[in-house]
Scaffold this active site. Structure first.
Site, PDB file in Angstrom:
ATOM      1  N   LYS A  28       0.850  -1.181   0.000  1.00  0.00           N
ATOM      2  CA  LYS A  28       0.000   0.000   0.000  1.00  0.00           C
ATOM      3  C   LYS A  28       0.892   1.240   0.000  1.00  0.00           C
ATOM      4  O   LYS A  28       1.904   1.278   0.709  1.00  0.00           O
ATOM      5  CB  LYS A  28      -0.911  -0.027   1.238  1.00  0.00           C
ATOM      6  CG  LYS A  28      -1.988   1.064   1.255  1.00  0.00           C
ATOM      7  CD  LYS A  28      -2.930   0.900   2.461  1.00  0.00           C
ATOM      8  CE  LYS A  28      -4.038   1.952   2.485  1.00  0.00           C
ATOM      9  NZ  LYS A  28      -4.947   1.790   3.646  1.00  0.00           N
ATOM     10  N   SER A  34     -10.002   1.867   2.561  1.00  0.00           N
ATOM     11  CA  SER A  34      -9.063   2.598   1.747  1.00  0.00           C
ATOM     12  C   SER A  34      -8.030   1.737   1.012  1.00  0.00           C
ATOM     13  O   SER A  34      -7.429   2.215   0.053  1.00  0.00           O
ATOM     14  CB  SER A  34      -8.315   3.612   2.617  1.00  0.00           C
ATOM     15  OG  SER A  34      -7.474   2.962   3.553  1.00  0.00           O
ATOM     16  N   SER A  61     -10.356  -0.467   6.727  1.00  0.00           N
ATOM     17  CA  SER A  61      -9.668  -0.310   5.442  1.00  0.00           C
ATOM     18  C   SER A  61      -8.935  -1.535   4.922  1.00  0.00           C
ATOM     19  O   SER A  61      -8.498  -1.547   3.778  1.00  0.00           O
ATOM     20  CB  SER A  61      -8.683   0.860   5.520  1.00  0.00           C
ATOM     21  OG  SER A  61      -9.387   2.079   5.448  1.00  0.00           O
TER      22      SER A  61
END
Lengths: 95, 483, 489
Positions: free
Chosen positions: C79, C154, C178
């Site tokens: 990420k 997210s 997330s």
């Protein structure tokens, strides 16, 4: 409605985020929407409840007083917006 | 109207650690700009603070030294505001629950001492420096100082004059150096004060509106700034105006305080507990460990000096200005032995010795005469080998040459033949010759003129190159001229 | 050996160890898939084939020398919230669009030390604020199951990349769901460990007291292997938990006999769509069939989790994001009149609308006169929510329910009303407030042939047991083996 347009402007100044008049109008609705959601918890009786700032009760670990960092100024300033003589430059600060 | 000045001081003492409050960067003074600003100090994305154990320990030491409450649990909070020398956009400080609460500081005042209560002392990190020299109309930011550990010590508004404020600041300055938590270097900003000043009609119990004068980095500026600010407020009120609560800056060039409106602009610090830092915990074991390693405090030394050793309050205060000086004094006393000589040792240390340090601009640690050598010199005054006056000559010689051992004074005395002449027959011969050579003056003495008597004393000292025992000379002159 | 890209992480590692394939071959093949599929998925913000292949070659040498660990040569993507030295690290924000990280996050250090190959930086909601991965400055991530739908957020890039078989595993972070919500919406498995288990050092902060990193992969076994690598004390993070290392694979073979599963009434009351309810209830039946006992539990203050979260997270974010001021790094506005103007324009330009909204809400709830009523009250409510879990865990070992109230929603569905977006985290937020471990595993296919996720919430540090339950479920079902057409292409 806890936030009026002046309050939106005041908060935006506090947070250093430029807002146009049109944005203030839109934010006014959006932020009050979020605060409306949040209102739900206002009526909850929390007398005597200790506020919870961390996921659980722990103590700060302490670091031994040892210098571990070396000079990496060149690396750190490689992508800086404005630098001169090793200093970060900002618009003149008047005191 | 009779006005009372009310002052509270907030003092920032830079803690004498190796590394920063929350990072492993060095806090050494004088590095090239930003060479000591590491990833944490620069607030790069993703970095996290970890508190420095040595900084916490120094806060505990301070708490013990002023008899304060040391909170087992204290909380780091974020103080949020934007300023270019504040990289994270917040300062990590302590707000609702500081590590130290309460305590007192005893300060000398004209008629004795006063106990000044302290509100609190908390740990925080310093900001960086803004350099306003011309960078094409820009300001340069150096973050070497950002993250340096500070102890902010807050007094109650119990100081009543600029003199008291300075006495407080000096006492605090001496104390933080004494307990070795701060080097006290005011030029480098290691010890600086903010003064909260207000005025009120004498007899009034409510506080007036205060102004905060920031960043006073010398005792002189502290004194001047308070005097000027108090006068400004009094003049303002007497001319029908009102004091506005604000932050002001003392300008030593113009000798005035002026408003710092830029700092006031919509200020709301939004303090909240730092989610990156769980509460700070000081357990009993750690406290006892720190307490056991504490030196005897200046107040305790003063009590001992004025008590068993019979020194004046003034001498005791002077000798306890620094731990080094006090230690030096005690080493001299140890070598001399009986406490009855405390006054002599105190006089020499606060007199000749302090003057020599001052003249050379050096600290006690680099004094040219070590404690055993001074004790050796004083011993020769005590046993009558030399007079106090000759001792000053020996002192100067020792200082010039450098002296470490107890026999250093003896070597100077022998080499220069400074041993005092106490032998009466030798002195009588010298004095008789002087009296015979000065019949007119001798007649004046006999007629009761004291000045003329002193003339003969001076001549006798001159003839013996200062080595004549003054008491013996006096006695012989009395016998010859006044009997 | 099955197709390279459809193997699980553990299968990939086994193939590398057995020298059935080299890391360079594997990485080359996946880079090819990324260059073919990423233009439509937009799961990656940054790909650097040269660096990835160099790391793969180094891993192959390490394997040849017999010095390989369990993850040497295994491709993993990260990420774009993790600082990776020399890699552009953006947090999907214009503010950091050109920022090259000068140091490594603890998570990155651990993958590097293990010899894993960094396949690139994954797209996400800007500063991890969002539930659809649409708020990225680099454009929305698309769901591999339906390119017109969101992958969740997210960590949408992480979930989409694993679902599309661009990588066998990815790192992610979870502040209010997330990891779990995008895993659910993309039909993959994700674990948010107990707060403090994985170091936050070098992970760009959103809400520090809630943020926690974890893995996304296909199977519970993969998650266990990844957690073994990611978990562990880090003295650079003061909230990192110091406890002995454990083997998170230890319960993978353990059955469900003796396990008591709590079913919170609040989770099943309303709000869940019919297809999700059917999928979750079927999954619970499967768990019962495997030997688990179920009991109803109460989480009476659960409806307060969302309001408390939308005070606490923005409050912390408003402060955490103050460092983006255009002074030392990142975006600076081109035109400004003075310092205050430089700050305000830089931040208005550098942050997207959702980030700006949350910063403003955060500044407001901390401001003078509102702190007690909002921030302090939210912190008290947070303790009540945590207490509810504590009470519930007196009666059960694990709490099970839906991860998301619906399957993946269409792109732009909540563009007009951010509040509707917030509701998609209604089931996932409470464990973050309490600091509890939670995971999502695929448990069915719902409306529009889109995956459904099952959420498992454990007691503190119960990760190994949770992974064991998930592994047992995955031995019994094949939902986690289902792949979108994009992945099998």
């Amino acid at each position: 409605m806890p936030l009026d347009s002046d309050a939106v402007r005041r908060i935006a100044l506090l947070a250093r985020i430029a807002v146009t008049d049109a944005e203030v109008a839109a934010l006014h609705g959006e932020l009050n929407g979020i605060l409306g959601l949040v209102e739900q918890m206002q009526g909850v009786d929390t007398a005597g409840v200790v506020p919870m700032a961390h996921a659980f009760d722990m103590h700060a670990p302490l670091r031994p007083d040892v210098v571990t960092e070396t000079d990496r100024r060149a690396d750190f300033q490689a992508g800086a917006p404005a630098v001169e003589d090793g200093l970060y430059l900002v618009p003149r600060v008047i005191e | 109207m009779d006005w009372e000045i009310v002052i509270g001081l907030e003092t920032h003492a830079q803690l004498s650690t190796q590394s920063k409050m929350f990072s492993g960067a060095s806090i050494a003074f004088g590095a090239p700009p930003n060479a000591q600003a590491c990833a944490v100090d620069l607030a790069l994305p993703g970095v996290l603070p970890v508190p420095n154990r040595a900084a916490v320990e120094r806060a505990i030491r301070f708490g013990l030294a002023v008899g304060a409450r040391i909170n087992r649990r204290s909380v780091f909070a974020r103080k949020n505001y934007f300023y270019p020398d504040l990289p994270k956009g917040y300062q990590i400080s302590q707000y609702e629950l500081p590590i130290i609460e309460g305590g007192v500081l005893e300060i000398p005042v004209a008629d004795g001492t006063r106990l000044i209560p302290l509100t609190r002392a908390h740990l925080e990190e310093d900001a960086g420096k803004s350099l306003h020299e011309d960078f094409h109309g820009a300001t340069g930011i150096d973050l070497n100082r950002a993250g340096t550990p500070l102890l902010e010590i807050v007094s109650e508004p119990e100081l009543r004059s600029a003199d008291e404020a300075v006495a407080y600041a000096r006492t605090l300055h001496a104390l933080v150096r004494w307990i070795d938590i701060c080097d006290g270097n005011m030029q480098e900003g290691s010890f600086r004060c903010d003064a909260n000043v207000s005025v009120r009609p004498r007899g009034e119990t409510r506080l007036g509106t205060r102004c905060e004068i920031k960043n006073l980095n010398s005792f002189r500026f502290l004194d001047l700034a308070i005097r000027h600010e108090a006068a400004r407020q009094i003049e303002l009120i007497e001319s029908g105006g009102r004091v506005v609560q604000e932050t002001r800056l003392y300008d030593p060039d113009r000798d005035e305080t002026r408003s710092m409106r830029s700092k006031e602009d919509a200020q709301d610090y939004r303090y909240f507990p730092d989610p990156d830092l769980p509460p700070l915990w000081v357990d009993e074991d750690w406290m006892s460990e720190v307490a056991a390693a504490m030196p005897e405090l200046p107040a305790a030394c003063r009590t001992r000096y004025t008590g068993a050793w019979g020194l004046s309050v003034y001498d005791a205060a002077t000798l306890t200005q620094s731990r080094e000086l006090s230690t030096y004094f005690e080493q001299v006393m140890d070598a001399l032995g009986p406490a009855a000589q405390a006054k002599l040792a105190a006089n020499w240390i606060t007199g000749e010795f302090a003057a020599a340090l001052n003249r050379d601009g050096v600290e006690v640690a680099s004094a040219r005469i070590a404690a055993p050598a001074l004790a050796g010199l004083l011993q020769r005054i005590i046993d009558g080998t030399i007079s106090g006056k000759i001792a000053k000559e020996v002192f100067d010689a020792l200082w010039t040459e450098g002296a470490a051992t107890p026999d250093a004074a003896d070597r100077i005395i022998e080499a220069r033949g400074l041993r005092q002449i106490s032998d009466s027959s030798e002195l009588e011969a010298i004095i008789d010759a002087i009296v015979q050579a000065n019949p007119a003056q001798a007649a004046e003495v006999r007629a009761g003129k004291e000045k003329a008597f002193n003339y003969f004393v001076g001549q006798a000292m001159k003839a013996t190159r200062g080595k004549g025992n003054p008491a013996t000379i006096n006695a012989i002159l009395h016998a010859r001229l006044m009997a | 050996m099955s197709a390279l890209h459809s193997m699980s992480l553990v299968e990939t590692a086994r193939a590398l160890a057995a020298r059935e394939v080299s890391s360079v071959e594997l990485v080359g093949a996946l880079l090819g898939r990324i260059s073919a599929l990423n233009p439509s998925l937009n799961a990656f913000i940054t790909v650097d084939p040269e660096t990835s292949l160099r790391q793969a070659a180094a891993a192959d040498q390490r394997i040849a020398r017999g010095e390989a660990g369990p993850l040497t040569g295994v491709p993993v993507a990260h990420k774009d919230i993790f600082m990776a030295r020399g890699w552009r690290t953006t947090c999907a924000s214009r503010m950091l669009a050109g920022f090259v990280a000068p140091y490594d996050a603890q998570v990155i250090e651990r993958f590097d030390a293990a010899g894993a190959v960094n396949m690139g930086k994954l797209n996400m909601d800007e500063f991890a604020m969002g539930s659809s991965s649409e708020s990225s400055f680099f454009g929305p991530v698309r769901n591999p199951w339906d390119l017109e739908r969101v992958p969740g957020g997210s960590s949408g890039g992480s979930a989409a990349a694993v679902a599309a078989a661009l990588v066998p595993a990815a790192t992610a972070t979870d502040t209010g769901g997330s990891i779990r919500q995008p895993a659910s919406l993309c039909g993959v498995s994700g674990l948010k460990p107990t707060y403090g288990l994985v170091s936050r050092y070098g992970m760009i902060a959103y809400a520090s007291s809630l943020d926690q990193a974890g893995p996304i992969a296909r199977t519970a076994e993969d998650l266990a292997v990844l957690t073994n690598l990611m978990a562990g004390h880090d003295p650079r993070d003061a909230t990192s938990v110091a406890r002995p290392a454990e083997d998170y694979r230890r319960d993978l073979e353990q059955g469900l006999a003796g396990l008591t599963i709590g079913l919170p009434r609040a989770y099943f009351a309303e709000g869940m769509s019919a297809d999700v309810r059917a999928g979750v209830e079927a999954a619970i039946d499967t768990l019962r069939r495997l030997g688990a006992r179920t009991v109803e539990v109460d989480l009476p203050r659960m409806e307060l989790a969302l309001p408390a979260y939308y005070v606490i997270a923005p409050a912390e974010a408003s402060s955490n994001l103050s460092r983006y001021d255009g002074v030392r790094y990142g975006h600076r506005a081109a035109d400004y009149t003075d310092l205050a103007d430089m700050y305000s324009r830089t931040r208005a330009e550098g942050f997207g609308p959702e980030v700006r909204r949350r910063i403003l809400i955060g500044a407001f709830v901390l401001s003078h006169g509102y702190y007690d009523a909002y921030y302090l009250q939210a912190q008290r409510v947070r303790r009540l929510v945590a207490q509810d879990f504590k009470d519930a865990f007196a009666h059960c070992d694990l709490i099970v329910g839906p991860t998301s109230p619906t399957v993946a929603f269409p792109l732009g569905a909540h563009a007009a009303d951010p509040l509707q977006m917030y509701l998609s985290d209604i089931y996932t937020i409470a464990p973050n407030l309490a600091g509890l471990p939670a995971m999502s595993i695929p448990c069915g296919i719902g409306a529009h042939d889109l995956p459904i996720g099952l959420q498992l919430v454990g007691n503190y540090f119960a990760e190994a047991r949770m992974l064991g339950v998930a592994a047992a479920f995955q031995r019994e079902t094949d939902w986690h083996r289902r792949m979108p057409a994009a992945a099998t292409a």
